[in-house]
Design a protein around this motif. Structure first.
Motif, mmCIF file in Angstrom:
data_model
loop_
_atom_site.group_PDB
_atom_site.id
_atom_site.type_symbol
_atom_site.label_atom_id
_atom_site.label_comp_id
_atom_site.label_asym_id
_atom_site.label_seq_id
_atom_site.Cartn_x
_atom_site.Cartn_y
_atom_site.Cartn_z
ATOM 1 N N GLY A 1 23.139 11.043 2.158
ATOM 2 C CA GLY A 1 24.350 10.170 1.651
ATOM 3 C C GLY A 1 25.375 10.853 1.196
ATOM 4 O O GLY A 1 26.595 10.207 0.810
ATOM 5 N N LEU A 2 25.489 12.058 0.827
ATOM 6 C CA LEU A 2 26.720 12.782 0.369
ATOM 7 C C LEU A 2 27.487 12.909 1.625
ATOM 8 O O LEU A 2 27.133 13.353 2.698
ATOM 9 C CB LEU A 2 26.333 13.897 -0.463
ATOM 10 C CG LEU A 2 25.394 13.721 -1.633
ATOM 11 C CD1 LEU A 2 24.890 15.256 -2.001
ATOM 12 C CD2 LEU A 2 26.147 12.963 -2.682
ATOM 13 N N ARG B 1 24.720 19.109 -2.494
ATOM 14 C CA ARG B 1 23.994 18.466 -1.980
ATOM 15 C C ARG B 1 22.773 18.888 -2.825
ATOM 16 O O ARG B 1 22.565 19.935 -3.479
ATOM 17 C CB ARG B 1 23.746 19.043 -0.744
ATOM 18 C CG ARG B 1 24.941 18.574 0.200
ATOM 19 C CD ARG B 1 24.659 19.287 1.722
ATOM 20 N NE ARG B 1 25.730 18.874 2.280
ATOM 21 C CZ ARG B 1 25.978 18.668 3.751
ATOM 22 N NH1 ARG B 1 24.500 18.901 4.427
ATOM 23 N NH2 ARG B 1 26.771 18.417 4.514
ATOM 24 N N LYS B 2 21.686 17.994 -2.751
ATOM 25 C CA LYS B 2 20.413 18.019 -3.669
ATOM 26 C C LYS B 2 19.318 17.950 -2.532
ATOM 27 O O LYS B 2 19.289 17.265 -1.915
ATOM 28 C CB LYS B 2 20.318 17.113 -4.420
ATOM 29 C CG LYS B 2 21.473 17.067 -5.649
ATOM 30 C CD LYS B 2 21.253 15.730 -6.747
ATOM 31 C CE LYS B 2 22.342 15.989 -7.741
ATOM 32 N NZ LYS B 2 22.322 15.039 -8.581
ATOM 33 N N TYR B 3 18.208 18.933 -3.069
ATOM 34 C CA TYR B 3 17.092 18.904 -2.469
ATOM 35 C C TYR B 3 15.961 18.655 -3.274
ATOM 36 O O TYR B 3 16.013 19.108 -4.538
ATOM 37 C CB TYR B 3 16.910 20.105 -1.596
ATOM 38 C CG TYR B 3 17.900 20.344 -0.614
ATOM 39 C CD1 TYR B 3 17.617 20.218 0.559
ATOM 40 C CD2 TYR B 3 18.956 20.926 -0.868
ATOM 41 C CE1 TYR B 3 18.469 20.121 1.582
ATOM 42 C CE2 TYR B 3 19.849 21.261 0.093
ATOM 43 C CZ TYR B 3 19.755 20.916 1.333
ATOM 44 O OH TYR B 3 20.547 21.316 2.468
ATOM 45 N N THR B 4 14.746 17.951 -2.865
ATOM 46 C CA THR B 4 13.686 17.995 -3.610
ATOM 47 C C THR B 4 12.455 18.855 -2.779
ATOM 48 O O THR B 4 12.577 18.765 -1.414
ATOM 49 C CB THR B 4 12.986 16.889 -4.080
ATOM 50 O OG1 THR B 4 12.718 15.761 -2.759
ATOM 51 C CG2 THR B 4 13.853 15.821 -4.941
ATOM 52 N N PHE C 1 17.134 8.830 -10.550
ATOM 53 C CA PHE C 1 18.168 9.550 -11.489
ATOM 54 C C PHE C 1 18.659 10.673 -10.998
ATOM 55 O O PHE C 1 19.733 11.132 -11.252
ATOM 56 C CB PHE C 1 17.603 9.567 -12.902
ATOM 57 C CG PHE C 1 17.454 8.168 -13.347
ATOM 58 C CD1 PHE C 1 18.385 7.214 -13.197
ATOM 59 C CD2 PHE C 1 16.284 7.825 -14.277
ATOM 60 C CE1 PHE C 1 18.320 5.738 -13.800
ATOM 61 C CE2 PHE C 1 16.256 6.500 -14.954
ATOM 62 C CZ PHE C 1 17.266 5.648 -14.549
ATOM 63 N N PHE C 2 17.746 11.588 -10.305
ATOM 64 C CA PHE C 2 18.332 13.030 -9.957
ATOM 65 C C PHE C 2 19.197 12.915 -8.617
ATOM 66 O O PHE C 2 20.164 13.588 -8.668
ATOM 67 C CB PHE C 2 16.853 13.713 -9.483
ATOM 68 C CG PHE C 2 17.312 15.168 -8.785
ATOM 69 C CD1 PHE C 2 17.520 16.201 -9.736
ATOM 70 C CD2 PHE C 2 17.253 15.073 -7.340
ATOM 71 C CE1 PHE C 2 17.778 17.314 -9.201
ATOM 72 C CE2 PHE C 2 17.776 16.370 -7.082
ATOM 73 C CZ PHE C 2 17.853 17.494 -7.464
ATOM 74 N N PHE C 3 19.022 11.908 -8.000
ATOM 75 C CA PHE C 3 20.016 11.813 -6.759
ATOM 76 C C PHE C 3 21.054 10.645 -7.181
ATOM 77 O O PHE C 3 21.867 10.568 -6.339
ATOM 78 C CB PHE C 3 19.311 11.065 -5.407
ATOM 79 C CG PHE C 3 18.447 12.309 -4.947
ATOM 80 C CD1 PHE C 3 19.024 13.261 -4.114
ATOM 81 C CD2 PHE C 3 17.063 11.970 -5.043
ATOM 82 C CE1 PHE C 3 18.268 14.190 -3.490
ATOM 83 C CE2 PHE C 3 16.456 13.140 -4.176
ATOM 84 C CZ PHE C 3 16.873 14.285 -3.699
#
Length: 82
Positions: free
Chosen positions: A5-6, A12-15, A42-44
């Motif tokens: 979605g960014l 960018r975020k990963y888990t 909340f992280f995203f």
């Protein structure tokens, strides 16, 4: 999990889930899983979904309380005085 979605140029975020397969009990449905779900949201940066979940939970509790009070209003006091 990748956050698509960014837009371009944004961070960018990963888990990444590593380790053993977790075993959940019935109690974890009310303790561990909601905490993990909200932490991921909340992280995203998704604050709308947890806010809606809290609003629905409060509405359900309020509705149950309203029905309980309304049901007991016509019964009068529990102890009758002479």
């Amino acid at each position: 999990m990748f956050d698509s979605g960014l837009g371009k140029g944004e961070g960018r975020k990963y888990t990444l889930a590593v380790g053993e397969r977790e075993e959940f009990s019935a109690l974890d449905v009310f303790t561990t899983l909601p905490a993990a779900w909200s932490g991921t949201k909340f992280f995203f940066g998704d604050y709308a979904t947890p806010a809606m979940a809290i609003a629905v939970a409060l509405a359900a509790i309020g509705g149950i309380a309203y029905l309980a009070v309304r049901r007991n209003m016509g019964r009068g006091p529990g102890i009758k005085l002479k």
